[in-house]
Design a protein around this motif. Structure first.
Motif, short mmCIF file in Angstrom:
data_model
loop_
_atom_site.label_atom_id
_atom_site.label_comp_id
_atom_site.label_asym_id
_atom_site.label_seq_id
_atom_site.Cartn_x
_atom_site.Cartn_y
_atom_site.Cartn_z
N THR A 35 0.85 -1.18 0.00
CA THR A 35 0.00 0.00 0.00
C THR A 35 0.88 1.24 0.00
OG1 THR A 35 -1.71 -1.16 1.22
CG2 THR A 35 -1.80 1.24 1.24
N ALA A 36 0.67 2.12 -0.94
CA ALA A 36 1.51 3.31 -1.06
C ALA A 36 1.42 4.16 0.19
CB ALA A 36 1.08 4.13 -2.27
N SER A 37 2.49 4.85 0.46
CA SER A 37 2.56 5.69 1.65
C SER A 37 1.63 6.89 1.53
CB SER A 37 4.00 6.19 1.82
OG SER A 37 4.10 7.06 2.90
N PRO A 38 0.97 7.27 2.63
CA PRO A 38 0.20 8.52 2.63
C PRO A 38 1.15 9.70 2.43
CG PRO A 38 -0.24 7.19 4.60
CD PRO A 38 0.95 6.62 3.93
N PRO A 39 0.64 10.86 2.09
CA PRO A 39 1.51 12.03 2.00
C PRO A 39 2.32 12.20 3.27
CG PRO A 39 -0.71 12.54 1.25
CD PRO A 39 -0.78 11.18 1.84
N VAL A 40 3.58 12.60 3.11
CA VAL A 40 4.46 12.73 4.26
C VAL A 40 3.84 13.62 5.33
CG1 VAL A 40 6.70 13.57 5.03
CG2 VAL A 40 6.52 12.33 2.88
N SER A 41 3.17 14.68 4.90
CA SER A 41 2.58 15.59 5.87
C SER A 41 1.45 14.95 6.66
CB SER A 41 2.03 16.83 5.15
OG SER A 41 1.05 16.45 4.19
N ALA A 42 0.86 13.85 6.11
CA ALA A 42 -0.27 13.21 6.78
C ALA A 42 0.15 11.97 7.56
CB ALA A 42 -1.32 12.82 5.74
N MET A 43 1.40 11.58 7.48
CA MET A 43 1.85 10.35 8.14
C MET A 43 2.59 10.68 9.42
SD MET A 43 4.17 7.21 6.68
CE MET A 43 5.58 8.27 6.38
N ALA A 44 2.09 10.16 10.54
CA ALA A 44 2.76 10.36 11.81
C ALA A 44 4.03 9.53 11.85
CB ALA A 44 1.84 9.95 12.95
N ALA A 45 5.08 10.09 12.42
CA ALA A 45 6.35 9.36 12.51
C ALA A 45 6.20 8.12 13.38
CB ALA A 45 7.44 10.27 13.07
N ASN A 46 5.29 8.19 14.35
CA ASN A 46 5.06 7.02 15.20
C ASN A 46 3.81 6.26 14.76
OD1 ASN A 46 3.34 9.11 16.02
ND2 ASN A 46 3.19 8.33 18.11
#
Length: 717
Positions: A35-46
């Motif tokens: 599954t492709a990654s969500p936009p970086v701004s929408a993905m929590a580091a944790n």
């Protein structure tokens, strides 16, 4: 063979009363591939997504707290293979002086071709989606390896690929098909070979080890009772049948001399029907007995462990994977909820899973993760439990990347074999490549499901909220595997889970005839970095081990009169052991010793005590008793005096015994200058042993003798 109507199968699968637990979820479809990654701004580091997939280029997002993503690990394995002139000579070096050729034909891993085809397919799917210019190069490597592994040499294929390997391969094919890549990756000739070879027939009929194609002639049904391996492999064959059907491939049919309904079912549904009967008949409450076998009396059975709880999770997982949700009955969902109820009291902030039984280590953690994910999809979790499940799974993934995966090894890898760790011979070091692939697949697969469930890129609940939930769990939970009042099941089998602050302690009473001589199946408490068993080996760990007439006997089955009470903050457990077993694997029951033990275990905050009162009306001659406590504490920082020992650098702080005549403290991690195999647990090395022994004494009518120990440990809230 025609398939029955869905209503017919649903009725066939639910002939006993069952219940459906309503909640949220349960409508997802199979998440194929990456599954492709969500936009970086929408993905929590944790987030789980940050650990599994990471940034759009699969690198580690800032603040994720890991050295490499799981997709990064998979790519590194692909590169290790791709850069070798001869893939059969690929070496993984774990730094113990004996590198392993992990892709030759002698690894003993009969699942390796399937694991490799699945693991590397994640990278192909990801590269194709990104129009990666190196895709053609990686595709060529993939085709070279998969073709070579499927070649036959005379009567046998060059590489064995049985049961789980066939299932893994079919997952890869379905994932590639879902992304429109199947015919690009595999030629028509190769697909013809795979269609012939990837079947469940090797698990039925005579032992087909090393055979090529064992399916009967077209139109001939397989006897469903002819399974030649453990009954839980019905779940593997179910996955194979369903995934073949999803690809449009045909399956052999099944028959049964005792049940004519098989003649109306397709293979997929016939196997689900059989699986349901296995769980229903070989357990009480849904926990499958993984030592069960045909024509066996009950005391030959009753091995309850990780897989007894996980099996229903795998069945439900497979059902969603193949799109067979219409036949996911209330009965099966009820069994799944039983597994959820067993593991919820064991959840913790460190992402640790099962700590007793066989095949644990990283698979103990991932088993919790798989069960909770299946439950989320099946709709048997409440909305709050969904949040709890996701939070635990995130912590299990974080633990995998920071504990089980070791980037400091000469060849970075999951580590179950070195630096004081040990695992079952079943997962020997020669299988290191396959174990990397299967574990990474489990996490990537689960991550894709949680993305589908709406958690993609989301942070887990705050640690304070997660801890608050854990603190609200019962002080103890008792799960009965079978009812002692059932006349057909005269012995007690149960799991007791006690929570003391952040510490989770499990006491598992399981007959386990094939494994009860090994410490992970002893009737003693197990808890992280405090008390742990050693795989495939036995010694007097926290039990009264008896020497009699030159042989060794242990109280590891025949439990009766189990009683659990809580009073004034203490949990008191008592049970009787009616015979002692000879301390060898699969010892004949004719060698059982007429010796009884009445055992009382008391769990207080920071303290566990055990007393065993031994008696026998018939023994003649002398007996001697030994009990050992092995600690993770450094031997150099351990001090003993008489019948007590103090620990300075471990969770254990003090251990003392009563009833013995002498005790001795010894270094446990080395024997003759080499690592002591008894000291390597799944989570790390034991360093010191405090062994207490009696001098020989007699038992007879009206005579008893008691032995006890007290363990004190630090408590963290």
């Amino acid at each position: 063979m025609r398939s029955p109507k869905k209503s017919t199968i649903a009725l066939a699968l639910s002939t006993l009363p069952a219940f459906l637990i309503g909640a949220c979820g349960g409508n997802s479809t199979d998440p194929s591939g990456t599954t492709a990654s969500p936009p970086v701004s929408a993905m929590a580091a944790n987030s789980l997504q940050a650990i599994a997939y990471g940034a759009p280029d699969t690198s580690v997002p800032a603040g994720a707290g890991i050295s490499i993503t799981m997709m990064g690990q998979m790519r590194a394995l692909f590169d290790l293979i791709r850069k070798s002139p001869d893939f059969t000579q690929v070496v993984m070096d774990l730094g113990d002086g004996s590198p392993v050729h992990v892709l030759d034909t002698n690894t003993g891993d009969k699942f390796l071709p399937g694991k490799l085809a699945l693991g590397l397919s994640y990278i192909l799917i990801d590269m194709k989606a990104k129009d990666d210019p190196k895709y053609a190069d990686y595709l060529a490597t993939y085709q070279k390896i998969t073709t070579a592994m499927m070649q036959s040499s005379g009567a046998k294929y060059t590489y064995a690929n049985t049961s789980w390997g066939e299932y893994y391969y079919l997952v890869a094919l379905n994932n590639l098909n879902a992304h429109g890549m199947l015919n690009e990756v595999f030629s028509d000739a190769m697909l013809t070979t795979l269609q012939k070879r990837l079947n469940f027939c090797d698990m039925f009929g005579p032992d087909a080890s090393g055979a090529t194609d064992t399916c009967p002639a077209a139109g001939t049904a397989i006897d469903v009772a002819s399974l030649n391996t453990a009954q839980n492999y019905y779940a593997v064959s179910y996955g194979i049948a369903g995934l073949r059907q999803k690809l449009g491939w045909s399956n052999p049919g099944f028959s049964s001399a005792s049940d004519p309904s098989f003649a109306t079912m397709g293979a997929r549904d016939a196997l689900l029907y059989t699986l349901t009967k296995h769980i229903r008949n070989d357990s009480s409450g849904g926990f499958s007995d993984e030592a069960s076998n045909k024509n066996s009396t009950y005391y030959d059975q009753a091995r309850f462990d990780r897989y007894s709880t996980l099996l229903i999770g795998e069945v439900v997982e497979r059902t969603f994977e193949m799109g067979n949700q219409a036949n996911l009955t209330p009965e099966l969902k009820g069994y799944l909820r039983k597994s959820v109820d067993l593991i919820l009291p064991q959840l913790n902030t460190d992402g640790q899973g099962f700590n007793y039984g066989r095949s644990i280590g990283p698979y103990g953690d991932s088993a919790f993760m798989e069960i909770l994910t299946a439950a989320a999809n099946a709709g048997v979790l409440t909305s709050n439990e969904m949040q709890i499940a996701y939070s635990f799974i995130y912590k299990a993934a974080y633990r995998f990347d920071n504990f089980w995966y070791d980037p400091s090894l000469p060849t970075p890898s999951v580590n179950m074999w070195v630096k004081g760790r040990g695992t079952d011979s079943y997962r020997g070091k020669a299988r290191v490549m396959g174990e990397n692939f299967s574990l990474l697949h489990q996490y990537l697969y689960v991550n894709n499901w949680w993305n589908k469930l709406g958690f993609g890129g989301k942070a887990p609940m705050a640690d304070a909220d997660f801890t608050s939930y854990l603190n609200g769990l019962p002080h103890y939970t008792l799960t009965l595997y079978n009812l002692p009042s059932d006349s057909a099941h005269p012995y007690s089998a149960a799991l007791l889970t006690v929570r003391d602050g952040k510490r989770v302690i499990n006491l598992n009473l399981s007959q386990a005839p094939d494994y009860n001589s090994y410490t992970p199946y002893y009737p003693v408490p197990f808890s992280d970095k405090l008390m742990y068993g050693t795989t495939d080996l036995g010694y007097a760990l926290l039990i009264p081990q008896v020497s009699y007439n030159g042989k060794t006997y242990i109280p590891v089955t025949y439990y009766k009169n189990l009683n659990v009470q809580e009073s004034n903050g203490q949990v008191v457990v008592s049970f009787d052991t009616t015979k002692f077993r000879q301390a060898t694997k699969n010892a004949p029951y004719t060698t059982d010793l007429d010796l009884q033990a009445h055992t009382v275990l008391t769990f207080s905050s920071g303290t566990i005590t055990r007393t065993d009162t031994l008696s026998s009306a018939t023994l003649t001659g002398n007996v001697a008793v030994e009990t050992d406590f092995t600690s993770f504490a450094d031997y150099q920082n351990t001090s003993a005096s008489g019948f007590n020992v103090n620990y300075a650098d471990s969770a254990a702080t003090n251990y003392g015994t009563t009833g013995f005549d002498n005790c001795s403290l010894s270094n446990f991690d080395t024997a003759g200058g080499t690592t002591n195999p008894l000291s390597t647990t799944p989570i790390g090395q034991l360093h010191s042993n405090f062994a207490c022994m009696s001098t020989p004494f007699t038992l007879g009518a009206g005579v008893s003798r008691s032995f006890g120990w007290t363990l004190k440990y630090s408590v963290s809230n």
